[in-house]
Enzyme design. Structure first.
Site, PDB file in Angstrom:
ATOM      1  N   GLU A  54      -9.259  -1.627   9.161  1.00 13.40           N
ATOM      2  CA  GLU A  54      -8.042  -1.250   8.432  1.00 13.40           C
ATOM      3  C   GLU A  54      -6.833  -1.077   9.346  1.00 13.40           C
ATOM      4  O   GLU A  54      -5.703  -1.306   8.932  1.00 13.40           O
ATOM      5  CB  GLU A  54      -8.277   0.020   7.616  1.00 13.40           C
ATOM      6  CG  GLU A  54      -9.195  -0.181   6.406  1.00 13.40           C
ATOM      7  CD  GLU A  54     -10.669   0.013   6.731  1.00 13.40           C
ATOM      8  OE1 GLU A  54     -11.026   0.121   7.929  1.00 13.40           O
ATOM      9  OE2 GLU A  54     -11.480   0.062   5.791  1.00 13.40           O
ATOM     10  N   PHE A 116     -17.688  11.962  -1.949  1.00 13.22           N
ATOM     11  CA  PHE A 116     -18.006  10.862  -1.040  1.00 13.22           C
ATOM     12  C   PHE A 116     -16.744  10.030  -0.765  1.00 13.22           C
ATOM     13  O   PHE A 116     -16.032   9.658  -1.686  1.00 13.22           O
ATOM     14  CB  PHE A 116     -19.097   9.973  -1.654  1.00 13.22           C
ATOM     15  CG  PHE A 116     -19.403   8.762  -0.803  1.00 13.22           C
ATOM     16  CD1 PHE A 116     -19.957   8.917   0.464  1.00 13.22           C
ATOM     17  CD2 PHE A 116     -19.117   7.486  -1.256  1.00 13.22           C
ATOM     18  CE1 PHE A 116     -20.231   7.816   1.258  1.00 13.22           C
ATOM     19  CE2 PHE A 116     -19.385   6.384  -0.467  1.00 13.22           C
ATOM     20  CZ  PHE A 116     -19.947   6.546   0.790  1.00 13.22           C
ATOM     21  N   GLN A 117     -16.500   9.755   0.493  1.00  6.95           N
ATOM     22  CA  GLN A 117     -15.322   8.993   0.943  1.00  6.95           C
ATOM     23  C   GLN A 117     -14.023   9.595   0.443  1.00  6.95           C
ATOM     24  O   GLN A 117     -13.078   8.894   0.101  1.00  6.95           O
ATOM     25  CB  GLN A 117     -15.440   7.509   0.548  1.00  6.95           C
ATOM     26  CG  GLN A 117     -16.551   6.815   1.318  1.00  6.95           C
ATOM     27  CD  GLN A 117     -16.448   5.303   1.307  1.00  6.95           C
ATOM     28  OE1 GLN A 117     -15.951   4.710   0.358  1.00  6.95           O
ATOM     29  NE2 GLN A 117     -16.930   4.654   2.366  1.00  6.95           N
ATOM     30  N   LYS A 166      -9.113   6.638  -8.355  1.00  9.12           N
ATOM     31  CA  LYS A 166      -9.798   5.548  -9.053  1.00  9.12           C
ATOM     32  C   LYS A 166      -9.589   5.615 -10.567  1.00  9.12           C
ATOM     33  O   LYS A 166      -9.403   4.594 -11.220  1.00  9.12           O
ATOM     34  CB  LYS A 166     -11.291   5.593  -8.724  1.00  9.12           C
ATOM     35  CG  LYS A 166     -12.029   4.340  -9.146  1.00  9.12           C
ATOM     36  CD  LYS A 166     -13.450   4.325  -8.594  1.00  9.12           C
ATOM     37  CE  LYS A 166     -14.148   3.031  -8.978  1.00  9.12           C
ATOM     38  NZ  LYS A 166     -15.525   2.967  -8.431  1.00  9.12           N
ATOM     39  N   MET A 483      -1.139  -0.837  33.769  1.00  9.21           N
ATOM     40  CA  MET A 483      -0.051   0.137  33.881  1.00  9.21           C
ATOM     41  C   MET A 483      -0.582   1.489  34.334  1.00  9.21           C
ATOM     42  O   MET A 483       0.073   2.208  35.084  1.00  9.21           O
ATOM     43  CB  MET A 483       0.686   0.249  32.539  1.00  9.21           C
ATOM     44  CG  MET A 483       2.018   0.960  32.625  1.00  9.21           C
ATOM     45  SD  MET A 483       3.168   0.185  33.779  1.00  9.21           S
ATOM     46  CE  MET A 483       4.093  -0.889  32.683  1.00  9.21           C
TER      47      MET A 483
END
Lengths: 588, 171
Positions: A54, A116-117, A166, A483
């Site tokens: 993502e 959940f999630q 949802k 760097m």
């Protein structure tokens, strides 16, 4: 409301996106967004690019947005899908990139239940978005999406997140068109004319002027870049650009002094330090630009043009502030200048250019040539020479290679340079290049990378292959976090703590494993052929260019030092001067 | 080169915001994320029809910092108006405190007398305690609490300042 007028939330969402001119969504499906993906499946107006992580979806949308000037769009699921976008959102906020990130959320009745999630993504992203929304009622969905796009692209652009439970995308409701949006969010774009008239007076009286322009000009659009170029050429003033501003003025213009700041050119930094009038257009006096604040352009009258009032007087107190969009303000500035028949002080300006030419003659970007080892600067210059006719889009990761690219490439146009400036996100370049290539399928898109940065989002090679995006990855491989190693060498007594990676993948085999093409060289004599082959192949390519591992990026303003205290190279003893601390602040 | 030390001053800022979920978190997050001070902060809905809430925040900082705070607040999408009451002319500021004092004998008498001087109302009384309600400018409330300390101060609950500009004009 009749039955025909009602749509599901998912239908409303997609209709709103189309209404907003969205053509591409970068995303990754999951439980909470399944109804939306089901709706995507049934239509063909929106193209979906399936990424492999993502974070990469957000960077890809950033690359898309920066190379087109449009708002980038991201769609991910709840919980981990949403939290994975945080780095990308923070990156877009720092660099003022317009994005709308749609996240799935658990159904409203489960919010706060540790479902959940579930993640409190509006809470998590509040400080790393320009604004965010949680939609609780399907009848507010269309309006919220329209407002999200409006906020993302208006004023100082930035990322906006919309959290979609949802049950909301499954419920039925009414659509409202984008044109019907009533919003109170209207940032000021026109500059105050009195202030602009005052600016003309200051500019006409300038003896040692400099124009210091930044990402605000690029973000404002091509018109602003043309107006900047017109203003600079009209006055004959020297102009320097920030890392974010490269391309706002053509890189080949003789009035361009190169990038300024920590790894800027001598002429740009010295001119900033010695100027008597500074005209800042769309830049924010970032600490990487100013160096030590109490020695920053100490004898100058400063004019600051910025669309974001909070950028004004934040780090540096200015004498004249003009709040407004770069294009509007520059247009008015040129109009007033012409109407007043203002003239620059030509004699003083000539003298100033004589001084600047003397600084330019130091040729601060020179480097030792080698027939045995590929010098990274040499690799960038050859890449530039062999690709410039094709007007390539260049993305970078973060580190030495990024600074060398900024120093040695010339950008004739805006929107061709995508780099993580404010946040400094390693792993930005590859997904960003992916987004650029989606927007410009026939263009040459190159990600200049380091061997460490590229591995932070290497999984996107699969996305490139799946969607036939022929991005060219040009790795300057020095086996170090370059760097970090440079700072350890110069500031931490050469103690290379954890900056060397003993194990790297075989990038040629890795490319092969994903279905891309891998090329490698460590010989300067083979470099041109490798670059030509890279361009010729119509597939994703990884070039593993083995470079001199000990090379450092110069010039450099050491932390806590001023613009006129640059270190020019390894032979320059001023590298031994320690950086100072100011106001007890640790300088990074 | 030494910089002149810039004076730190206290400012009362009124902020008109949309009354929506998360707006207070946005304002507070701005202060904590950027390291600004909050001396007090009050919030309540003030216009149900327009769905607006008013936040009064008392903060302190140098001139440049206070200017930053106001500009950063204005940048928040649900923020409509930001007004620095301290800079923009005379204003009235008040806060309310509930002060619980437990004492007997002479101290009991003294606490009631002081409450009278401060025009504090007695809102609860037992044989061993009082709760006083004191309203006024922050320094008056401070002074009252200080005087109650030796008399058996138990606990204090304060609203923080609410403020409004003098004269007929709205924010």
């Amino acid at each position: 409301m009749t039955q025909q007028d009602t749509l599901t939330g998912a239908e409303i969402l997609l209709k709103a996106l189309v209404d907003q001119g969205v053509e591409v969504i970068f995303g990754y499906p999951g439980g909470a967004v399944l109804p939306i993906y089901d709706e995507l499946f049934k239509q063909n107006r929106l193209r979906h690019i399936l990424v492999r992580h993502e974070q990469a979806a957000v960077h890809a949308a950033e690359g898309y947005a920066r190379s087109t000037g449009k708002v980038g769009c991201v769609l991910v699921t709840s919980g981990p899908g949403a939290t994975n976008t945080v780095t990308g959102l923070a990156d877009a906020l720092c660099d003022s990139i317009p994005l709308v990130c749609l996240t799935g959320q658990v159904p409203t009745n489960l919010i706060g239940n540790d479902a959940f999630q579930e993640a409190d993504i509006t809470g998590i992203t509040r400080p790393c978005t320009k604004h965010n929304y949680l939609v609780k009622d399907v009848n507010n969905l269309a309006k919220t999406i329209h407002e999200a796009f409006h906020v993302a692209r208006s004023g100082r652009p930035g990322p906006v997140l919309v959290d979609l439970p949802k049950d909301v995308v499954q419920a039925k409701g009414e659509y409202s068109a984008a044109a019907k949006l009533k919003t109170k969010y209207k940032p000021q774009v026109k500059g105050d004319l009195k202030a602009i008239e005052k600016a003309v007076e200051i500019i006409a009286a300038a003896k040692r002027p400099i124009v210091y322009a930044g990402g605000g000009v690029v973000n404002s659009g091509p018109a602003a870049c043309q107006l900047l170029t017109q203003f600079v050429r009209m006055t004959g003033f020297p102009c320097t650009l920030t890392l974010m501003g490269l391309g706002a003025l053509p890189g080949s213009d003789p009035l361009f002094l190169g990038m300024l700041g920590m790894h800027g050119t001598v002429e740009a930094n010295m001119a900033m330090h010695d100027c008597d009038v500074m005209i800042n257009v769309g830049a924010r006096f970032d600490d990487r630009v100013t160096g030590r604040l109490n020695a920053f352009a100490p004898h100058s009258t400063k004019i600051h043009i910025d669309v974001d009032p909070s950028s004004i007087n934040k780090n540096v107190a200015v004498d004249l502030a003009i709040v407004g969009d770069a294009a509007h303000v520059l247009e008015d500035l040129i109009k007033v200048w012409k109407a007043k028949q203002a003239r620059v002080d030509a004699k003083a300006l000539n003298k100033w250019w004589t001084q600047i030419n003397a600084w330019q003659s130091m040729d601060c970007l020179r480097f030792e040539k080698s027939s045995k080892l590929i010098k990274p600067q040499y690799a960038i210059r050859r890449l530039y020479e062999l690709t410039k006719d094709r007007n390539p889009y260049i993305c970078t990761e973060v580190g030495q290679h990024q600074m060398w690219a900024a120093q040695h490439l010339k950008f004739e146009q805006p929107n061709h340079w995508m780099t993580s400036g404010g946040l400094g996100t390693m792993g930005y370049g590859l997904p960003s290049a992916m987004g650029v290539q989606v927007a410009h399928p026939d263009a040459l898109v190159i990600d200049i990378a380091g061997e460490a940065s590229i591995q932070m989002n290497i999984q996107e090679l699969a996305t490139l292959c799946q969607h036939r995006l022929p991005v060219k990855i040009f790795i300057l491989n020095n086996q170090y976090l370059g760097m970090v190693r440079q700072w350890q060498e110069l500031i931490h007594g050469g103690r290379y703590s954890e900056s060397h990676m003993d194990v790297h993948p075989d990038f040629v085999k890795l490319a092969d494993a994903y279905g891309a093409v891998g090329l490698r060289t460590d010989k300067p004599s083979e470099l041109d052929d490798l670059i030509r082959e890279m361009i010729a192949v119509d597939r994703p390519v990884i070039c593993d260019v083995r470079t001199d591992a000990s090379e450092n990026c110069y010039p450099m303003i050491m932390p806590g030092m001023a613009h006129n205290e640059m270190v020019l190279g390894p032979e320059d003893r001023s590298a031994d001067k320690p950086g100072s601390e100011e106001d007890g602040m640790v300088l990074v | 080169m030494t910089k002149p030390v810039e004076e730190i001053a206290r400012h009362t800022i009124a902020v008109l915001v949309d009354n929506e979920a998360g707006v207070l978190a946005r304002v507070i997050g701005l202060f904590s994320g950027r390291g600004y001070n909050i001396d007090s902060l009050t919030v309540a809905e003030v216009d149900p029809r327009e769905n607006l809430s008013r936040i009064t925040v008392v903060t302190s900082g140098t001139r440049m910092i206070v200017e930053q705070i106001k500009n950063q607040l204005r940048r928040l999408v649900p923020v409509h108006k930001v007004s620095d009451l301290t800079l923009e002319g005379p204003h009235v500021a008040r806060e309310l405190a509930l002060v619980k004092v437990a004492c007997t004998g002479d101290k009991r008498m003294e606490s009631v007398q002081i409450a009278g001087i401060f025009r504090a109302r007695t809102v609860d009384a037992t044989n061993e305690s009082f709760i006083f309600e004191v309203v006024g400018a922050t320094d008056k409330v401070d002074a009252f609490i200080k005087l109650m300390e030796p008399l058996g101060l138990v606990e204090v609950s304060r609203t923080g300042a609410v403020a409004i500009a003098r004269g007929g004009n709205p924010l």
